[in-house]
Write a protein that holds these residues in place. Structure first.
Motif, mmCIF file in Angstrom:
data_model
loop_
_atom_site.group_PDB
_atom_site.id
_atom_site.type_symbol
_atom_site.label_atom_id
_atom_site.label_comp_id
_atom_site.label_asym_id
_atom_site.label_seq_id
_atom_site.Cartn_x
_atom_site.Cartn_y
_atom_site.Cartn_z
ATOM 1 N N MET A 1 0.850 -1.200 0.000
ATOM 2 C CA MET A 1 0.000 0.000 0.000
ATOM 3 C C MET A 1 0.886 1.249 0.000
ATOM 4 O O MET A 1 1.939 1.275 0.636
ATOM 5 N N LEU A 2 0.426 2.259 -0.715
ATOM 6 C CA LEU A 2 1.158 3.522 -0.794
ATOM 7 C C LEU A 2 0.190 4.662 -0.516
ATOM 8 O O LEU A 2 -0.833 4.797 -1.192
ATOM 9 N N ARG A 3 0.515 5.478 0.476
ATOM 10 C CA ARG A 3 -0.356 6.577 0.896
ATOM 11 C C ARG A 3 0.023 7.843 0.126
ATOM 12 O O ARG A 3 1.172 8.304 0.192
ATOM 13 N N GLY A 191 -5.965 -0.280 -16.466
ATOM 14 C CA GLY A 191 -5.950 -1.038 -15.227
ATOM 15 C C GLY A 191 -5.246 -0.317 -14.091
ATOM 16 O O GLY A 191 -5.154 -0.838 -12.982
ATOM 17 N N CYS A 192 -4.737 0.877 -14.353
ATOM 18 C CA CYS A 192 -4.025 1.658 -13.336
ATOM 19 C C CYS A 192 -5.002 2.412 -12.432
ATOM 20 O O CYS A 192 -6.098 2.789 -12.836
ATOM 21 N N TRP A 193 -4.566 2.661 -11.216
ATOM 22 C CA TRP A 193 -5.158 3.739 -10.447
ATOM 23 C C TRP A 193 -4.841 5.040 -11.186
ATOM 24 O O TRP A 193 -3.724 5.205 -11.696
ATOM 25 N N VAL A 194 -5.781 5.962 -11.255
ATOM 26 C CA VAL A 194 -5.526 7.281 -11.836
ATOM 27 C C VAL A 194 -5.888 8.326 -10.789
ATOM 28 O O VAL A 194 -7.012 8.349 -10.272
ATOM 29 N N LEU A 195 -4.906 9.182 -10.486
ATOM 30 C CA LEU A 195 -5.069 10.205 -9.444
ATOM 31 C C LEU A 195 -4.968 11.579 -10.090
ATOM 32 O O LEU A 195 -3.876 12.052 -10.415
ATOM 33 N N GLY A 196 -6.116 12.196 -10.344
ATOM 34 C CA GLY A 196 -6.146 13.513 -10.971
ATOM 35 C C GLY A 196 -6.171 14.602 -9.927
ATOM 36 O O GLY A 196 -7.119 14.714 -9.148
ATOM 37 N N CYS A 197 -5.115 15.424 -9.899
ATOM 38 C CA CYS A 197 -4.985 16.501 -8.906
ATOM 39 C C CYS A 197 -5.084 17.853 -9.610
ATOM 40 O O CYS A 197 -4.173 18.236 -10.347
ATOM 41 N N GLY A 198 -6.179 18.559 -9.399
ATOM 42 C CA GLY A 198 -6.427 19.788 -10.141
ATOM 43 C C GLY A 198 -6.171 21.056 -9.355
ATOM 44 O O GLY A 198 -6.194 21.070 -8.126
ATOM 45 N N GLN A 199 -5.953 22.127 -10.119
ATOM 46 C CA GLN A 199 -6.017 23.457 -9.526
ATOM 47 C C GLN A 199 -7.447 23.704 -9.060
ATOM 48 O O GLN A 199 -8.418 23.375 -9.752
ATOM 49 N N ALA A 200 -7.607 24.272 -7.880
ATOM 50 C CA ALA A 200 -8.932 24.639 -7.397
ATOM 51 C C ALA A 200 -9.527 25.728 -8.292
ATOM 52 O O ALA A 200 -8.805 26.466 -8.976
ATOM 53 N N ASP A 201 -10.835 25.809 -8.295
ATOM 54 C CA ASP A 201 -11.532 26.839 -9.068
ATOM 55 C C ASP A 201 -11.270 28.197 -8.424
ATOM 56 O O ASP A 201 -11.622 28.412 -7.263
ATOM 57 N N PRO A 202 -10.637 29.133 -9.152
ATOM 58 C CA PRO A 202 -10.359 30.437 -8.548
ATOM 59 C C PRO A 202 -11.615 31.134 -8.031
ATOM 60 O O PRO A 202 -11.564 31.847 -7.028
ATOM 61 N N ALA A 203 -12.746 30.925 -8.712
ATOM 62 C CA ALA A 203 -13.985 31.559 -8.267
ATOM 63 C C ALA A 203 -14.391 31.073 -6.883
ATOM 64 O O ALA A 203 -14.969 31.821 -6.084
ATOM 65 N N ILE A 244 -3.094 3.512 -2.030
ATOM 66 C CA ILE A 244 -3.034 2.834 -3.318
ATOM 67 C C ILE A 244 -2.539 1.396 -3.115
ATOM 68 O O ILE A 244 -1.426 1.183 -2.619
ATOM 69 N N ASP A 245 -3.361 0.434 -3.508
ATOM 70 C CA ASP A 245 -2.982 -0.974 -3.441
ATOM 71 C C ASP A 245 -2.650 -1.442 -4.857
ATOM 72 O O ASP A 245 -3.548 -1.556 -5.697
#
Length: 265
Positions: A1-3, A191-203, A244-245
């Protein structure tokens, strides 16, 4: 596992100010046991400002400062920055630093879409990049890359159990829905985990930005190789931490046959 912790922030146009944002985010995530801390695309400086004047090499002062933060807290940090390209443009680069590693991924697919032309100022990368933390291999992709399943399958072929996707997603009608579908689809494709890290909405954070630039909508999301969503944020500043496992990636590929059953025309 990976945090892994995703830090959804609204980056400013000041690299020094954004460095402090990274410092705070890493300290908080490491305090909760994260081994990888992810910040969005353009974490060095948001889009809509003259990025060429801010670009630095991977061994420049900004990247070295992030490396020091990562070393102090014993984590791997992934954060979007800009580096100079040989043709006079810049590369849209993911800095990957910490745990004895210091490298970059240059965004391959450029955002010449929805009325925006990233290629006017940004040169494309040409190399697929992975990094391994605690025995788990992570692939790297950036924002518009997520529209191209071939990259994610290539990263899976290179051993990735998960793909980290920092982004500064452009706003517009239907764009949130596209983002959510694409993250889950790429997870199913590879088959991968996908981790989408976005910029927050400026509004959502009360920040005025260039309305023509892709400065983020938030809604960071994590999906596993079965397309199941394990975490999702709203539009504003926030964090998400997931375990993540890698065995889930193996099970997903065995079940769907998405890689084994490929046929090339």
């Amino acid at each position: 596992m990976l945090r892994i912790t995703l830090c959804q922030v609204t980056s400013s146009e000041d690299p020094a100010e954004n460095l402090e944002e990274i410092r705070r985010g890493v300290a908080s995530a490491a305090g909760e046991g994260a081994r990888v801390v992810v910040f969005p695309e353009a974490a060095m400086a948001r889009f809509g400002v003259p990025i060429k004047s801010l670009a630095e090499p991977l061994d420049g002062p900004w990247a070295k400062s992030v490396a020091t933060i990562a070393q102090q807290h014993g984590v791997l940090v992934v954060a979007g920055m800009f580096t100079l390209a040989e043709d006079g443009r810049v590369h849209n680069t993911l800095l990957v630093t910490g745990l004895g590693q210091h490298l970059g991924y240059h965004k391959i697919h450029l955002y010449d879409a929805f009325g925006f032309r990233e290629s006017d100022t940004v040169a494309p990368g040409g190399e697929v990049v992975t990094v391994t933390v605690d025995g788990v291999t992570l692939g790297l992709a950036t924002c518009y890359d997520i529209r191209f399943p071939e990259l994610f399958r290539r990263l899976a072929d290179e051993g990735a159990a998960a793909v980290v996707v920092p982004t500064s997603w452009g706003a517009g009608e239907g764009k949130r829905e596209q983002w959510e579908v694409l993250v889950r689809a790429r997870a199913l494709d590879s088959g991968c985990w996908v981790l989408g890290c976005g910029q927050a909405d400026p509004a959502a954070t009360g920040v005025a930005v260039n309305p023509k630039a892709p400065t983020g909508i938030g809604y960071s999301i994590v999906a596993d190789g079965f397309g199941r969503v394990h975490a999702q944020l709203g539009p504003g500043r926030d964090t998400a931490t997931v375990e993540i496992d890698p065995a889930v990636a193996d099970r997903a590929r065995a079940a769907t046959g998405a890689l084994a059953n490929r046929r090339l025309a």
